[in-house]
Design a protein around this motif. Structure first.
Motif, mmCIF file in Angstrom:
data_model
loop_
_atom_site.group_PDB
_atom_site.id
_atom_site.type_symbol
_atom_site.label_atom_id
_atom_site.label_comp_id
_atom_site.label_asym_id
_atom_site.label_seq_id
_atom_site.Cartn_x
_atom_site.Cartn_y
_atom_site.Cartn_z
ATOM 1 N N VAL A 160 50.622 45.638 46.275
ATOM 2 C CA VAL A 160 50.305 44.578 46.319
ATOM 3 C C VAL A 160 50.770 44.135 44.559
ATOM 4 C CG1 VAL A 160 49.456 42.089 45.999
ATOM 5 C CG2 VAL A 160 49.484 43.379 48.110
ATOM 6 N N THR A 161 50.000 45.248 43.543
ATOM 7 C CA THR A 161 49.505 44.763 42.109
ATOM 8 C C THR A 161 51.253 45.411 41.693
ATOM 9 O OG1 THR A 161 49.244 47.001 42.590
ATOM 10 C CG2 THR A 161 47.355 45.261 41.868
ATOM 11 N N ASN A 162 51.892 46.453 42.324
ATOM 12 C CA ASN A 162 53.395 46.702 42.178
ATOM 13 C C ASN A 162 54.439 45.398 42.257
ATOM 14 O OD1 ASN A 162 56.235 47.339 44.214
ATOM 15 N ND2 ASN A 162 56.051 48.583 41.748
ATOM 16 N N TRP A 163 54.197 44.667 43.389
ATOM 17 C CA TRP A 163 54.439 43.013 43.681
ATOM 18 C C TRP A 163 54.947 42.449 41.991
ATOM 19 C CZ3 TRP A 163 55.289 41.277 49.395
ATOM 20 C CH2 TRP A 163 55.576 42.613 49.841
ATOM 21 N N ILE A 164 53.624 41.770 42.292
ATOM 22 C CA ILE A 164 53.147 41.134 41.002
ATOM 23 C C ILE A 164 53.810 41.763 39.445
ATOM 24 C CG2 ILE A 164 51.033 40.201 39.665
ATOM 25 C CD1 ILE A 164 49.133 40.932 42.547
ATOM 26 N N ASN A 165 53.675 42.845 39.506
ATOM 27 C CA ASN A 165 54.208 43.515 38.168
ATOM 28 C C ASN A 165 54.659 43.510 37.664
ATOM 29 O OD1 ASN A 165 55.339 46.676 37.053
ATOM 30 N ND2 ASN A 165 53.964 45.671 35.922
ATOM 31 N N MET A 166 55.760 43.419 38.602
ATOM 32 C CA MET A 166 57.589 43.325 39.513
ATOM 33 C C MET A 166 57.983 42.199 38.929
ATOM 34 S SD MET A 166 58.296 46.795 38.439
ATOM 35 C CE MET A 166 61.279 46.033 39.145
ATOM 36 N N GLN A 167 57.225 41.222 39.818
ATOM 37 C CA GLN A 167 57.394 40.125 39.383
ATOM 38 C C GLN A 167 57.761 39.155 37.849
ATOM 39 O OE1 GLN A 167 54.978 36.441 40.494
ATOM 40 N NE2 GLN A 167 57.043 36.135 41.890
ATOM 41 N N TYR A 168 56.307 39.744 37.414
ATOM 42 C CA TYR A 168 56.343 39.425 35.651
ATOM 43 C C TYR A 168 57.274 39.875 35.227
ATOM 44 C CZ TYR A 168 51.948 36.424 35.869
ATOM 45 O OH TYR A 168 51.076 35.625 36.204
ATOM 46 N N TYR A 169 57.650 41.312 35.408
ATOM 47 C CA TYR A 169 58.076 42.501 34.776
ATOM 48 C C TYR A 169 60.260 41.622 34.906
ATOM 49 C CZ TYR A 169 61.421 46.486 33.342
ATOM 50 O OH TYR A 169 62.933 46.977 33.210
ATOM 51 N N ALA A 170 60.340 41.439 36.030
ATOM 52 C CA ALA A 170 62.097 40.592 36.354
ATOM 53 C C ALA A 170 61.828 39.157 35.908
ATOM 54 C CB ALA A 170 62.058 40.797 38.177
ATOM 55 N N SER A 171 61.100 38.320 35.384
ATOM 56 C CA SER A 171 60.515 37.143 34.829
ATOM 57 C C SER A 171 61.370 37.440 33.602
ATOM 58 C CB SER A 171 59.874 36.348 35.449
ATOM 59 O OG SER A 171 59.354 36.292 37.582
ATOM 60 N N THR A 172 61.120 38.236 32.947
ATOM 61 C CA THR A 172 60.841 38.199 31.818
ATOM 62 C C THR A 172 62.047 39.248 31.279
ATOM 63 O OG1 THR A 172 58.486 38.458 31.614
ATOM 64 C CG2 THR A 172 59.273 39.622 29.228
ATOM 65 N N VAL A 173 62.523 40.061 31.550
ATOM 66 C CA VAL A 173 63.785 40.885 31.351
ATOM 67 C C VAL A 173 64.636 39.916 31.819
ATOM 68 C CG1 VAL A 173 64.789 42.741 32.103
ATOM 69 C CG2 VAL A 173 62.061 43.116 31.761
ATOM 70 N N ARG A 174 64.617 39.834 33.000
ATOM 71 C CA ARG A 174 66.652 38.603 33.213
ATOM 72 C C ARG A 174 65.754 37.730 33.958
ATOM 73 N NH1 ARG A 174 68.142 41.378 30.203
ATOM 74 N NH2 ARG A 174 69.640 43.111 30.463
ATOM 75 N N PRO A 175 64.787 36.900 32.726
ATOM 76 C CA PRO A 175 65.053 34.823 33.429
ATOM 77 C C PRO A 175 65.810 34.578 34.102
ATOM 78 C CG PRO A 175 65.391 35.245 31.192
ATOM 79 C CD PRO A 175 65.001 36.757 31.625
ATOM 80 N N ASP A 176 67.105 34.734 33.662
ATOM 81 C CA ASP A 176 68.415 33.562 34.287
ATOM 82 C C ASP A 176 68.728 33.901 35.641
ATOM 83 O OD1 ASP A 176 68.802 36.388 32.762
ATOM 84 O OD2 ASP A 176 71.235 35.629 33.024
ATOM 85 N N ALA A 177 67.952 35.207 35.818
ATOM 86 C CA ALA A 177 68.160 35.807 37.552
ATOM 87 C C ALA A 177 66.894 35.880 38.288
ATOM 88 C CB ALA A 177 69.024 36.938 37.911
ATOM 89 N N PHE A 178 65.375 35.816 37.366
ATOM 90 C CA PHE A 178 65.183 36.192 38.196
ATOM 91 C C PHE A 178 63.501 35.019 38.100
ATOM 92 C CE2 PHE A 178 66.801 40.869 38.283
ATOM 93 C CZ PHE A 178 66.714 40.334 39.725
ATOM 94 N N GLY A 179 63.646 34.710 37.169
ATOM 95 C CA GLY A 179 63.091 34.001 36.792
ATOM 96 C C GLY A 179 63.220 32.452 37.492
ATOM 97 N N SER A 180 62.149 31.214 36.618
ATOM 98 C CA SER A 180 62.769 30.137 37.525
ATOM 99 C C SER A 180 62.461 28.713 36.344
ATOM 100 C CB SER A 180 61.142 29.203 38.421
ATOM 101 O OG SER A 180 61.001 29.930 39.279
ATOM 102 N N GLY A 181 63.296 29.282 35.421
ATOM 103 C CA GLY A 181 63.666 28.385 34.007
ATOM 104 C C GLY A 181 62.879 27.633 33.420
ATOM 105 N N ASN A 182 63.033 26.196 32.865
ATOM 106 C CA ASN A 182 62.669 25.520 32.114
ATOM 107 C C ASN A 182 60.915 24.743 32.762
ATOM 108 O OD1 ASN A 182 60.840 24.088 30.281
ATOM 109 N ND2 ASN A 182 62.931 23.406 29.390
ATOM 110 N N LYS A 183 59.746 24.848 32.278
ATOM 111 C CA LYS A 183 59.534 24.024 33.621
ATOM 112 C C LYS A 183 59.387 22.418 33.369
ATOM 113 C CE LYS A 183 55.401 26.197 34.050
ATOM 114 N NZ LYS A 183 53.797 26.589 33.920
ATOM 115 N N VAL A 184 59.216 22.664 32.426
ATOM 116 C CA VAL A 184 59.915 21.251 32.022
ATOM 117 C C VAL A 184 60.429 19.776 32.551
ATOM 118 C CG1 VAL A 184 59.978 19.608 29.792
ATOM 119 C CG2 VAL A 184 58.919 21.261 29.322
ATOM 120 N N ILE A 185 61.320 20.558 33.497
ATOM 121 C CA ILE A 185 62.660 19.800 33.536
ATOM 122 C C ILE A 185 62.395 20.521 35.366
ATOM 123 C CG2 ILE A 185 64.161 19.282 31.966
ATOM 124 C CD1 ILE A 185 65.780 22.009 32.755
ATOM 125 N N HIS A 186 61.442 21.029 35.826
ATOM 126 C CA HIS A 186 61.561 21.142 36.758
ATOM 127 C C HIS A 186 61.541 20.295 38.156
ATOM 128 C CE1 HIS A 186 60.129 25.614 37.296
ATOM 129 N NE2 HIS A 186 61.306 25.068 36.857
#
Length: 848
Positions: free
Chosen positions: A722-748
């Motif tokens: 589970v900690t690996n899942w958390i770590n890699m979610q933050y990792y991927a959302s940082t490294v490739r926000p266009d592919a693995f993130g959720s973009g700009n929270k302001v326009i969600h």
């Protein structure tokens, strides 16, 4: 592009006539293997209400990170590493040294000699000094028809197709947000889309003239449709796996959500073909697009000169990727060096023989590390523990007035028990009346909300009741609004003379037997390592976040509770351990709890760092003074924690954190788990007093008390995953926000009450918003793979690795760095499945 010949167009139109020939046994087998691959590599996306962190690359765990990066590059054009400029900044700032880079190169050369022999260290330094223009663009080798056409014509077909798929999926899976339900909601996604797409004229008006004809000619079976569509595009079976991955990842958000639905269906013993249906849908748009008069065929959907399969584990990554991977390893080496020096310099604390007044069990969450450190510093009579925040209580929680429950346990588990809140102290008629009132209030709130947001009622709502809403607008704007329900600690306020208690039953509704309750209690205490020396007050402290107007609220709650508050679990654990019968039975099993020990539940609000004790009225009068002292301690610790965390927001005002929690326009109410980088499994005495910066998950564990390795096995197969899942979610959302993130929270925009779009269209978003990892000026999450440090003999750790392939994949393929802490030495598990010194001369550097 030249116009397609008449003969070619005739062949395309007549594809449907001979699809029965192509739909043969060999094609079915090839498709089965390709679709199984999609189910393997596409991660599930949980809905907003139960949002939990997921490693977006978990399907590639059987391969090294570099191989997974190559596959994703081939399919979608994005890899899993930061840019060269990012690492250059680390070098310029001194965070990363050339010594770290050289050590990383030696590690990479040892682990991947066949790849790194052709990339000498001198070329790494030359690559660092090269201009950005010399680095070369990373482009994907497999492309959809829409991507090929858009690149050639400068069109935006890819966006139009994604938006159309989103419209269909949002309507089909809507969970109550839409005013009118889809008339095909009871059908499969593919069937519903075939019906509605033939009636819609949107794609035709955009210029895709033959879209409805293509859809109408498709077979009803989505698998047959996929084979027909692949044949229409001229894709040979040898390319199906990667081409279908490319197609699925072009709408990766919806693919991930459908993978979640398929997972839930599998757990329930059913089947779900909607992911296959989505792939068929996406292919149909491409086939229709390929029939435009201005499109020439065959289309270059992959480079003709690519002869080596991109998914081959032995495929050598490009030099540019190898160089950046070396820099990634160097950054992780630099952090590990600092962390291990800190741990090695610490002095193991020997607890005094005097009895503790308070023992508080926190979740392993990195935010708990800061609170635990400050709480322990307030008085020597306090001891804290780290444990998965569901406290060994895999429950489904049913609050007052609800006839349905929510799982409060890790998503790797299924709830084994049902916990229902109930009124006590009244007769049946009074209880029924109060329950009915609670239920009616819930229905009214839901109806009121739907009136506000519905297409039919929102305007009349504003006209009729707008002024009456002024008070709420003012209280929300002035931050006087009430906290989110998930973060309200249960204080058992009386209702007409009644109190609210917990009714714990099994999945069939039967009251738990004494043996069952005792086994729950024993398992929890033994896994926690608390079997003697009990304090007068032992508190299980769950956590939740207090935020306003935030679709991703569950991402800030307890991951060990499936994205929910950990308070019901804490209350359940305390209730069972306060049971006199359970205590007597525990004594026969070797766990003797003193008569004057009382178990409490509490809730840590991670946004405001306030801790609230639950069910206070049940505490015996004999413990009133001790409880009052605990209140003072946790208030003092909360103040210190808020002061520390406020500095991360660039503020020296403690009250800034509570303000953020009530601000409906605040995009960063807290930093959540941003910065997480280590998972330390050890007795608290090994880390007491050390400032770990709120970056470490802390799990209590004493290997001397675990001769059969049962606890270690549980930790490495559950919390470590589970900690690996958390770590890699933050990792991927940082490294490739266009592919693995959720973009700009302001326009969600929330869609269907289960997901988020960025703006009014596009793909369903998956990972974390950019504001969760970046403060507007710089990153708040440093993308590093998790350092897992286990205080246990290497032989014990190796035994668990040998037993579980999931663990072996994580530690051998480099998804986490596994470090054994033996005495004063640290050893790192290597890709060649041997132990090596984790950091050269750690103790020598300290002594020097």
């Amino acid at each position: 592009m030249v116009t397609t010949s008449t003969a070619v167009r005739s062949r395309q139109r007549n594809i449907a006539a001979d699809h029965s020939v192509r739909f043969n046994e060999a094609a079915e087998l090839a498709l089965k293997q390709s679709l199984a691959y999609l189910h393997q590599v596409i991660p599930p996306l949980w809905p907003l209400a139960d949002y939990v962190a997921v490693n977006p690359c978990q399907g590639f765990a059987d391969k090294p990170l570099l191989c997974a990066s190559e596959i994703l590059t081939a399919a979608r054009g994005y890899d899993l590493l930061m840019s060269r400029e990012y690492f250059q900044t680390l070098l310029d700032e001194g965070t990363l040294s050339m010594d770290d880079l050289r050590s990383a190169y030696e590690q990479c050369l040892t682990e991947y000699p066949e790849w790194y022999r052709a990339l000498p260290a001198t070329e790494l330094e030359q690559w660092l000094s090269a201009s950005a223009d010399d680095q070369g663009a990373r482009t994907h080798r497999y492309r959809t028809v829409a991507e090929v056409v858009d690149q050639a014509l400068g069109s935006t077909w890819g966006s139009h197709i994604t938006n159309d798929i989103t419209r269909h999926c949002a309507a089909h899976f809507d969970e109550g947000q839409a005013s009118w339900a889809s008339p095909w909601k009871s059908s499969s996604l593919f069937t519903a889309w075939r019906e509605s797409a033939q009636l819609s004229r949107r794609m035709k008006l955009l210029g895709m003239a033959e879209f409805t004809q293509v859809v109408a000619a498709l077979p009803a079976n989505p698998r047959a449709a996929v084979i027909e569509l692949l044949s229409a595009l001229g894709v040979p079976p040898s390319r199906w796996r990667m081409f279908l991955l490319c197609e699925a990842l072009s709408v990766s958000g919806w693919a991930a959500y459908l993978r979640y639905r398929a997972r839930q269906s599998e757990i329930a013993g059913g089947g779900d073909d909607d992911l296959i249906g989505l792939v068929a849908m996406r292919l149909a748009y491409d086939v229709a697009l390929s029939r435009l008069p201005e499109i020439s065929t065959p289309l270059p959907l992959w480079p003709a000169d690519v002869s080596v399969s991109a998914e081959d584990p032995d495929h050598r990554p490009a030099d540019e990727l190898l160089a950046r991977y070396t820099l990634q390893v160097a950054a992780e080496h630099a952090y590990r060096r600092t962390l291990l020096q800190n741990l090695a310099a610490g002095t193991a604390v020997t607890h005094s023989a005097s009895r503790k007044t308070l023992q508080m069990v926190f979740c392993i969450d990195v935010r708990s590390e800061v609170m635990r450190r400050h709480l322990e510093s307030t008085h020597e009579s306090i001891e804290t523990f780290g444990f998965a925040g569901f406290f060994g209580m895999p429950i489904e929680f049913m609050p007052l007035g609800s006839d349905t429950g929510t799982p409060h346990c890790p998503v790797l588990l299924q709830p084994g028990y049902r916990v229902r809140e109930e009124y006590r102290g009244l007769d049946d008629a009074a209880v029924e009346k109060l329950t009915r009132q609670q239920t009616i209030r819930g229905h009214v709130r839901k109806m009121w909300k739907s009136t506000q947001s519905s297409a039919a009622g929102c305007f009349s709502y504003v006209e009729a009741l707008g002024l009456t809403y002024l008070g709420k607008l003012l209280t929300d704007s002035l931050r006087w609004n009430k906290p989110a329900a998930s973060c309200k600690a249960h204080e058992c306020a009386t209702h007409g003379g009644a109190t609210v208690g917990l009714d714990i039953v099994d999945r069939d509704g039967r009251i738990l037997t004494l043996a069952q309750r005792t086994s729950l209690a024993e398992g929890m205490l033994r896994n926690l390592g608390l079997t003697d020396d009990f304090a007068r007050l032992v508190t299980f402290c769950g956590h939740a976040a207090e935020v306003t107007n935030n679709p991703y609220r569950a991402a800030l709650d307890c991951g060990a509770c499936g994205g929910h508050s950990g308070e019901p679990n804490a209350r359940s654990a305390a209730a069972i351990l306060n049971d006199a019968d359970v205590r007597r039975e525990l004594a026969t099993r070797g766990i003797s709890i003193p008569d004057d020990t009382w178990f409490l539940a509490a809730l840590h609000n991670t946004t405001t760092d306030a801790i609230t004790i639950s069910d206070r009225q049940s505490v015996p009068a004999s413990h009133a003074d001790a409880l009052a002292q605990v209140d003072r301690w946790i208030e003092q610790a909360g103040t210190q924690t808020r002061c520390e965390r406020a500095r991360r927001f660039g503020s020296d005002v403690e009250s800034d954190l509570p303000r953020r929690s009530r601000d409906w326009s605040e995009v960063r109410p807290e930093w959540g788990l941003a910065g997480n980088a280590a998972f330390i499994v050890a007795p608290r005495s090994r880390t007491t007093g050390l400032d770990l910066g709120g970056r470490s998950f802390l799990h209590s564990y004493d290997h001397h008390c675990d001769p059969e390795l049962k606890v270690l096995e549980l930790i490495m197969t559950a919390p470590m995953v589970v900690t690996n899942w958390i770590n890699m979610q933050y990792y991927a959302s940082t490294v490739r926000p266009d592919a693995f993130g959720s973009g700009n929270k302001v326009i969600h925009n929330v869609v269907g009450e289960f997901g988020v779009l960025e703006g009014n269209g596009g793909d369903l978003k998956t990972g974390l918003p950019w504001q969760c990892v970046h403060d507007g000026a710089r990153l708040q999450h440093e993308p590093l793979r998790l350092q897992v440090i286990i205080d246990a003999p290497r032989s014990s750790i190796e035994t668990i690795i040998e037993r579980h392939s999931i663990v072996r994949n994580l530690v051998t393929n480099g998804w986490v760095h596994l470090i054994a802490w033996e005495g004063d030495e640290f050893y790192c598990w290597s890709a060649d499945e041997t132990w090596k010194p984790a950091v050269s001369s750690v103790l020598d550097e300290i002594h020097a």
